[in-house]
Design a protein around this motif. Structure first.
Motif, PDB file in Angstrom:
ATOM      1  N   ALA A  83     -25.177  40.507  53.318  1.00 28.81           N
ATOM      2  CA  ALA A  83     -25.491  39.725  52.176  1.00 28.81           C
ATOM      3  C   ALA A  83     -25.462  40.342  51.051  1.00 28.81           C
ATOM      4  CB  ALA A  83     -27.266  40.007  52.467  1.00 28.81           C
ATOM      5  N   LEU A  84     -25.161  41.659  50.849  1.00 33.56           N
ATOM      6  CA  LEU A  84     -24.526  42.162  49.707  1.00 33.56           C
ATOM      7  C   LEU A  84     -23.228  41.849  49.387  1.00 33.56           C
ATOM      8  CD1 LEU A  84     -25.215  44.401  47.416  1.00 33.56           C
ATOM      9  CD2 LEU A  84     -24.150  46.159  49.192  1.00 33.56           C
ATOM     10  N   ALA A  85     -22.674  42.011  50.551  1.00 34.97           N
ATOM     11  CA  ALA A  85     -20.999  41.653  50.274  1.00 34.97           C
ATOM     12  C   ALA A  85     -20.877  40.089  49.738  1.00 34.97           C
ATOM     13  CB  ALA A  85     -20.316  41.788  51.626  1.00 34.97           C
ATOM     14  N   LYS A  86     -21.769  39.146  50.276  1.00 33.13           N
ATOM     15  CA  LYS A  86     -21.625  37.879  49.653  1.00 33.13           C
ATOM     16  C   LYS A  86     -21.690  37.839  48.289  1.00 33.13           C
ATOM     17  CE  LYS A  86     -23.318  33.282  51.094  1.00 33.13           C
ATOM     18  NZ  LYS A  86     -24.235  32.895  50.375  1.00 33.13           N
ATOM     19  N   ASP A  87     -22.817  38.372  47.825  1.00 36.98           N
ATOM     20  CA  ASP A  87     -23.306  38.484  46.418  1.00 36.98           C
ATOM     21  C   ASP A  87     -22.243  39.160  45.442  1.00 36.98           C
ATOM     22  OD1 ASP A  87     -25.365  37.220  47.258  1.00 36.98           O
ATOM     23  OD2 ASP A  87     -26.809  38.886  46.762  1.00 36.98           O
ATOM     24  N   VAL A  88     -21.672  40.285  46.105  1.00 38.16           N
ATOM     25  CA  VAL A  88     -20.577  40.867  45.225  1.00 38.16           C
ATOM     26  C   VAL A  88     -19.275  40.182  45.084  1.00 38.16           C
ATOM     27  CG1 VAL A  88     -19.299  43.029  44.990  1.00 38.16           C
ATOM     28  CG2 VAL A  88     -21.425  43.203  45.808  1.00 38.16           C
ATOM     29  N   LEU A  89     -18.836  39.606  46.133  1.00 42.19           N
ATOM     30  CA  LEU A  89     -17.683  38.595  46.204  1.00 42.19           C
ATOM     31  C   LEU A  89     -18.003  37.315  45.187  1.00 42.19           C
ATOM     32  CD1 LEU A  89     -16.864  38.694  49.977  1.00 42.19           C
ATOM     33  CD2 LEU A  89     -15.222  38.443  48.292  1.00 42.19           C
ATOM     34  N   ALA A  90     -19.166  37.150  45.097  1.00 38.47           N
ATOM     35  CA  ALA A  90     -19.332  35.644  44.166  1.00 38.47           C
ATOM     36  C   ALA A  90     -18.977  36.233  42.753  1.00 38.47           C
ATOM     37  CB  ALA A  90     -20.753  35.215  44.351  1.00 38.47           C
ATOM     38  N   LEU A  91     -19.179  37.434  42.423  1.00 46.34           N
ATOM     39  CA  LEU A  91     -18.988  38.033  41.070  1.00 46.34           C
ATOM     40  C   LEU A  91     -17.585  38.086  40.692  1.00 46.34           C
ATOM     41  CD1 LEU A  91     -21.539  41.112  41.060  1.00 46.34           C
ATOM     42  CD2 LEU A  91     -22.060  38.989  40.065  1.00 46.34           C
ATOM     43  N   ILE A  92     -16.649  38.159  41.703  1.00 46.81           N
ATOM     44  CA  ILE A  92     -15.543  38.678  41.461  1.00 46.81           C
ATOM     45  C   ILE A  92     -14.514  37.500  40.706  1.00 46.81           C
ATOM     46  CG2 ILE A  92     -13.281  39.307  42.632  1.00 46.81           C
ATOM     47  CD1 ILE A  92     -14.860  40.941  44.632  1.00 46.81           C
ATOM     48  N   PRO A  93     -14.640  36.364  41.134  1.00 46.34           N
ATOM     49  CA  PRO A  93     -13.948  35.290  40.367  1.00 46.34           C
ATOM     50  C   PRO A  93     -13.929  35.331  38.806  1.00 46.34           C
ATOM     51  CG  PRO A  93     -14.791  34.257  42.450  1.00 46.34           C
ATOM     52  CD  PRO A  93     -15.548  35.851  42.325  1.00 46.34           C
ATOM     53  N   ASP A  94     -15.200  35.761  38.281  1.00 43.72           N
ATOM     54  CA  ASP A  94     -15.452  35.748  36.811  1.00 43.72           C
ATOM     55  C   ASP A  94     -14.586  36.737  36.171  1.00 43.72           C
ATOM     56  OD1 ASP A  94     -17.119  33.697  36.839  1.00 43.72           O
ATOM     57  OD2 ASP A  94     -18.993  34.802  36.845  1.00 43.72           O
ATOM     58  N   PHE A  95     -13.980  37.913  37.100  1.00 45.73           N
ATOM     59  CA  PHE A  95     -13.412  39.196  36.492  1.00 45.73           C
ATOM     60  C   PHE A  95     -11.838  38.687  36.667  1.00 45.73           C
ATOM     61  CE2 PHE A  95     -17.594  41.015  36.745  1.00 45.73           C
ATOM     62  CZ  PHE A  95     -17.582  41.529  35.818  1.00 45.73           C
ATOM     63  N   LEU A  96     -11.486  37.851  37.350  1.00 43.13           N
ATOM     64  CA  LEU A  96     -10.111  37.986  37.729  1.00 43.13           C
ATOM     65  C   LEU A  96      -9.167  37.656  36.728  1.00 43.13           C
ATOM     66  CD1 LEU A  96     -10.258  36.290  41.563  1.00 43.13           C
ATOM     67  CD2 LEU A  96      -9.735  38.761  40.842  1.00 43.13           C
ATOM     68  N   ASP A  97      -9.666  36.866  35.489  1.00 44.24           N
ATOM     69  CA  ASP A  97      -8.643  36.685  34.476  1.00 44.24           C
ATOM     70  C   ASP A  97      -8.631  37.666  33.580  1.00 44.24           C
ATOM     71  OD1 ASP A  97      -7.987  34.416  35.437  1.00 44.24           O
ATOM     72  OD2 ASP A  97      -9.850  32.978  34.705  1.00 44.24           O
ATOM     73  N   GLN A  98      -9.455  38.706  33.842  1.00 46.44           N
ATOM     74  CA  GLN A  98      -9.547  39.913  32.677  1.00 46.44           C
ATOM     75  C   GLN A  98      -7.957  40.511  32.826  1.00 46.44           C
ATOM     76  OE1 GLN A  98     -11.977  41.164  30.685  1.00 46.44           O
ATOM     77  NE2 GLN A  98     -12.899  39.166  31.142  1.00 46.44           N
ATOM     78  N   PRO A  99      -7.591  40.800  31.578  1.00 50.37           N
ATOM     79  CA  PRO A  99      -5.944  40.857  31.188  1.00 50.37           C
ATOM     80  C   PRO A  99      -5.595  42.145  32.218  1.00 50.37           C
ATOM     81  CG  PRO A  99      -7.118  41.453  29.392  1.00 50.37           C
ATOM     82  CD  PRO A  99      -8.161  41.066  30.071  1.00 50.37           C
ATOM     83  N   ASN A 100      -6.263  42.979  32.650  1.00 47.34           N
ATOM     84  CA  ASN A 100      -5.827  44.115  33.481  1.00 47.34           C
ATOM     85  C   ASN A 100      -5.891  44.051  34.914  1.00 47.34           C
ATOM     86  OD1 ASN A 100      -8.636  44.798  33.457  1.00 47.34           O
ATOM     87  ND2 ASN A 100      -8.174  47.068  33.585  1.00 47.34           N
ATOM     88  N   VAL A 101      -6.271  42.857  35.468  1.00 47.07           N
ATOM     89  CA  VAL A 101      -6.923  42.883  36.894  1.00 47.07           C
ATOM     90  C   VAL A 101      -5.525  42.208  37.699  1.00 47.07           C
ATOM     91  CG1 VAL A 101      -8.158  41.673  38.715  1.00 47.07           C
ATOM     92  CG2 VAL A 101      -9.327  42.346  36.621  1.00 47.07           C
ATOM     93  N   LEU A 102      -5.108  43.059  38.628  1.00 44.23           N
ATOM     94  CA  LEU A 102      -3.811  42.688  39.521  1.00 44.23           C
ATOM     95  C   LEU A 102      -4.175  41.933  40.652  1.00 44.23           C
ATOM     96  CD1 LEU A 102      -1.792  45.915  39.087  1.00 44.23           C
ATOM     97  CD2 LEU A 102      -1.545  43.937  37.525  1.00 44.23           C
ATOM     98  N   GLY A 103      -5.448  42.074  41.173  1.00 48.56           N
ATOM     99  CA  GLY A 103      -5.719  41.169  42.351  1.00 48.56           C
ATOM    100  C   GLY A 103      -7.001  41.874  42.920  1.00 48.56           C
TER     101      GLY A 103
END
Ligand SMILES: [Zn+2]
Lengths: 267, 106
Positions: A83-103
């Motif tokens: 359940a925790l993992a699902k919630d954290v995974l949902a946060l990630i897409p919002d950060f993927l466009d930050q200029p220093n995020v490689l993947g």
């Protein structure tokens, strides 16, 4: 000699470490999201960590002329709680466009459990959907050989991800050949007690060559050394390896792999 | 010798000259460590091999002088979990001990 440390957890290190790394020739680092040494109590803890990795830490690094890049995920040590993992995974897409995020990284397995594997598969699917590079953490010690195979199987099961876009980290003598033979990149981590010493990393480079491989310190809050990469260079030089070979594994190779992300400035 | 013959740029004598003292010291550390276990206060460990970690450590030392190459890989394999299926649950498990708990002891 200029170098990149492609796996180091600077949130756990002091500004003195940044200064010494810059003096030793470090021009860029990449920092995967990992376990803090304790379990976070909520998804909000990860949200704040992702802000630290994408906003605070690049500014700290820039003070020393070091470029800072990062990878985001919920690490395998906290992935038993689905359940925790699902919630954290949902946060990630919002950060993927930050200029220093490689993947996505450092994902993988810790104790090779079914839940860890499920969360790994979800991360691989997210990387697939967002065309992100992947940085993989392989399990420690007695769990490494089995876990490395399970991880490579999971990536291959996805079917869409080229192995050339996945780096399998923390390889040792019993996993390096498998990883290279299956087309993945691999990283060697230089740790004082576990993983590779500078001498063994140099041995592995001599035995398996310098294609699709790099070395890193994985410096963190535990027994580790943020200057392990230049120390391995010294070991290689004293054996008679050339500056070109060292540049290949610590500058050219990281630039080639990381340069597959449009956000990596491979200057 | 193996497919890796000649891959280290140093001569064999240079390798020995450069690294002998360091590894002599490591062997002595290992010997003293095994002595220290035996000198420890009595508990359920009657023989150091009763502990799965030490059983594997001692098995791994046999690799050193068996005349075959790739010792580092084979030592790591002695300590590795040989199973292939995922664990049912990692609840309550975080760390690794450095040796496989399913290895025979004694
Ligand atoms: Zn790490």
């Amino acid at each position: 000699m200029q170098y990149i440390d492609p796996h180091i957890h600077m949130v756990s290190r002091t500004t003195d470490d940044y200064a010494r790394m810059a003096q030793a020739g470090c021009v860029a680092i990449t920092e995967p999201a990992f376990w803090a040494g304790y379990d976070r109590s909520s998804p909000q803890g990860f949200y704040d960590y992702f802000r630290q990795l994408t906003d605070t830490e690049p500014k700290r690094a820039a003070q020393f002329g070091i470029e800072h890049y990062t990878w985001l995920c919920i690490n395998p040590k906290e992935a038993e709680d689905l359940a925790l993992a699902k919630d954290v995974l949902a946060l990630i897409p919002d950060f993927l466009d930050q200029p220093n995020v490689l993947g996505i990284g450092e994902i993988g397995l810790n104790k090779n459990s079914r839940n860890e594997l499920k969360v790994l598969e979800d991360h691989i699917a997210l990387a697939d959907a967002t065309e992100s590079l992947i940085l993989v953490h392989t399990p420690h010690l007695e769990d490494k050989r089995k876990g490395t195979r399970l991880i490579m199987d999971a990536v291959e099961r996805n079917g869409n991800i080229k192995p050339s876009r996945v780096l399998i980290d923390h390889v040792e003598e019993h996993t390096v050949k498998d990883v290279l033979d299956r087309g993945f990149w691999c990283g060697m981590t230089l740790y004082p007690d576990s993983k590779c010493t500078p001498q063994r990393a140099a041995d592995i480079l001599e035995m398996f060559g310098t294609e699709r491989i790099w070395i890193n310190s994985a410096g963190d809050w535990g027994n580790s050394d943020p200057l392990a990469v230049p120390k391995c260079h010294v070991e290689m030089l004293r054996r008679g390896h050339t500056a070109e070979t060292i540049q290949k594994i610590s500058l050219d190779n990281p630039r080639t792999f990381l340069g597959q992300s449009p956000r990596f400035n491979a200057k | 010798m193996s497919e890796f013959a000649g891959t280290c740029p140093l001569t064999r004598t240079q390798v020995i000259d450069q690294y002998f003292m360091e590894h002599r010291a490591k062997l002595l550390d290992l010997a003293a460590f095994l002595d220290r276990i035996e000198r420890g206060q009595p508990d359920e460990i009657a023989d150091p091999r009763d502990d799965f970690r030490i059983a594997q450590l001692l098995d791994a030392t046999k690799v050193l002088d068996d005349g075959q190459g790739e010792r580092a890989r084979r030592v790591l394999e002695v300590f590795s979990d040989p199973t292939e299926q995922p664990l049912e649950s990692a609840a309550g498990l975080k760390g690794a001990s450095g040796a496989w708990a399913g290895h025979p002891t004694g």
